[in-house]
Design a protein around this motif. Structure first.
Motif, short mmCIF file in Angstrom:
data_model
loop_
_atom_site.label_atom_id
_atom_site.label_comp_id
_atom_site.label_asym_id
_atom_site.label_seq_id
_atom_site.Cartn_x
_atom_site.Cartn_y
_atom_site.Cartn_z
N ARG A 90 8.21 -2.51 -8.02
CA ARG A 90 8.40 -3.15 -6.58
C ARG A 90 7.10 -3.47 -6.00
N ARG A 91 6.22 -2.72 -6.18
CA ARG A 91 4.73 -3.35 -5.55
C ARG A 91 4.48 -4.67 -6.43
N GLY A 112 3.86 5.66 -5.57
CA GLY A 112 3.68 5.87 -6.85
C GLY A 112 2.85 7.08 -7.20
N ARG A 113 1.69 7.08 -6.74
CA ARG A 113 0.66 8.31 -6.76
C ARG A 113 1.28 9.68 -6.50
N LYS A 114 2.21 9.66 -5.50
CA LYS A 114 2.79 11.00 -4.86
C LYS A 114 3.92 11.40 -6.15
N ALA A 115 4.83 10.38 -6.67
CA ALA A 115 5.79 10.45 -7.49
C ALA A 115 5.03 10.95 -8.93
N LEU A 116 3.91 10.51 -9.21
CA LEU A 116 3.15 10.97 -10.38
C LEU A 116 2.72 12.37 -10.24
N ALA A 117 2.08 12.57 -9.18
CA ALA A 117 1.63 14.04 -8.97
C ALA A 117 2.93 15.17 -8.89
N LEU A 118 3.96 14.48 -8.68
CA LEU A 118 5.28 15.73 -8.70
C LEU A 118 5.89 15.53 -10.01
N GLY A 119 5.10 14.74 -11.09
CA GLY A 119 5.80 14.68 -12.51
C GLY A 119 7.23 13.78 -12.37
N ARG A 120 7.03 13.17 -11.88
CA ARG A 120 8.33 11.89 -11.55
C ARG A 120 7.74 10.46 -12.11
N GLU A 121 7.66 10.27 -13.42
CA GLU A 121 6.92 9.13 -13.80
C GLU A 121 7.91 8.00 -13.52
N ALA A 146 0.98 -1.36 0.12
CA ALA A 146 -0.03 0.07 -0.15
C ALA A 146 0.91 1.10 -0.02
N LYS A 147 1.92 1.02 0.62
CA LYS A 147 2.93 2.27 0.92
C LYS A 147 3.62 2.56 -0.69
N LEU A 148 3.71 1.55 -1.17
CA LEU A 148 4.62 1.65 -2.65
C LEU A 148 3.57 2.29 -3.54
#
Lengths: 92, 265
Positions: free
Chosen positions: B95-96, B77-86, B71-73
């Motif tokens: 990893r998930r 993933g969601r947060k990284a995407l929001a920051l534009g870091r695909e 769940a953490k991963l």
């Protein structure tokens, strides 16, 4: 006669059913000896189903010896071979 | 025609029971010896049930840990995407996916173990009932019959209980085998956790994705806030959309200087 299904307990059966069970039992032995795992599974399932259907369960505290003993439903062909092959049936 | 499976198994049980009976000269000794054996086996069965239950609980703990990590991963993933870091998001989701495979395997094993535990518990109850019945019969035989008459009675009672003992003995053996396999697997997962490939249960150590996200969000939280304010002032779209609009399209990797370094902490 009394039949034990390993892992489930004992069942009392009318001797009249003996012929039908014997037929399945011989099939089971052939499949075990030829290594036919799928056939073995099918026949063992049919044999157990027949015993459950035609018999009456014996109470847990009955101390009657069984005339026939059947492997557990999920016993593999290898496990049954092992049981028949050595003295691994009774601990101690 | 040769004897079938069920006849042969029955014969093996009887032969073994007779062999055990032949060991003692005095039937009353046989009874006492047999009863002792039964009590020992009952102890062993109870220990077996406890061992399997312990393994099952350990597996449940590991499953919870893995699911938490998974769940953490996903959040990362969601947060990284929001920051534009695909690129970071992809790493987190990769990893998930590996973790999910572990979770699926463990769930299957957990079901197997639960099945063995139930069978063993039932076998234990059945054996207990048989042992109680044997004790009663033993005393009756001893009190009522002469040695010669007792032999037949003992034979019957002994065969009945021997079968049960053999049956339960095999159930224990099976459960022990299954438990050993699972313990090996549980050990492997413990090692993964220890090596940092999975989060440590304390949650104190930071993994590389978290570290990178923290580094990024130090600046991006301010940016997000600014975007939100701008959006409010202009009465337009949300900050989130403004940020997404600022990206150069999906699938494009981050600029070279922002590339994350997935070093172990």
């Amino acid at each position: 006669m009394i039949v034990r299904i390993m892992g489930e307990g004992q069942v009392k059966l009318d001797d009249a059913h003996f012929t039908e069970l014997n037929k399945l039992d011989d099939e089971l032995l052939d499949e075990m000896e030829s290594g036919d795992e799928a056939g073995f599974r099918r026949t063992l399932g049919a044999l157990l189903e027949a015993v459950r259907r035609m018999g009456t369960p014996l109470p847990d505290d009955a101390l009657e010896p069984s005339e026939l003993i059947l492997p557990a439903p999920d016993a593999t062909l290898g496990e049954v071979r092992e049981m028949l092959g050595d003295d691994g049936l009774i601990p101690g | 025609m040769s004897d079938g499976v069920m006849k042969r198994m029955g014969m093996i049980f009887r032969a073994k029971a007779n062999k055990a009976l032949d060991r003692a000269e005095d039937p009353r000794e046989t009874l006492d010896y047999s009863y002792q054996k039964q009590l020992e086996l009952l102890q062993k069965v109870r220990r077996g049930v406890a061992d399997v239950a312990t393994s099952r609980k350990r597996l449940e703990l590991q499953l919870n840990q893995l699911q938490g990590q998974s769940a953490k991963l996903e959040d990362q993933g969601r947060k990284a995407l929001a920051l534009g870091r695909e690129d970071l998001a992809r790493e987190a989701l990769t990893r998930r996916s590996a973790l999910q495979q572990q979770v699926t395997d463990l769930e299957t094993q957990h079901q197997t173990l639960q099945g063995e535990e139930e069978k063993l518990t039932l076998a234990s109850q059945r054996l207990q009932a048989k042992v109680d019945a044997f004790r009663t019969k033993k005393e009756t035989i001893k009190a009522t019959y002469t040695a010669a008459q007792a032999q037949t009675r003992i034979g019957e009672a002994f065969s009945g209980i021997s079968e049960e003992m053999g049956d339960v003995g095999m159930a224990i053996q099976r459960a022990e085998d299954k438990t050993a396999q699972l313990q090996a697997r549980a050990g492997a997962i413990d090692e993964l956790m220890a090596s940092g490939a999975l989060d440590d249960p304390s949650g104190m150590a930071k993994d590389d994705i978290t570290a990178e996200l923290d580094r990024l969000s130090g600046g991006s939280d301010v940016e997000l806030e600014l975007q939100r304010m701008k959006a409010e002032l202009s009465g337009g779209s949300s900050g989130q959309q403004a940020i997404e609009g600022g990206q150069n399209g999906a699938g494009q990797s981050a600029p070279q200087q922002d590339r994350p370094r997935f070093d172990k902490q």
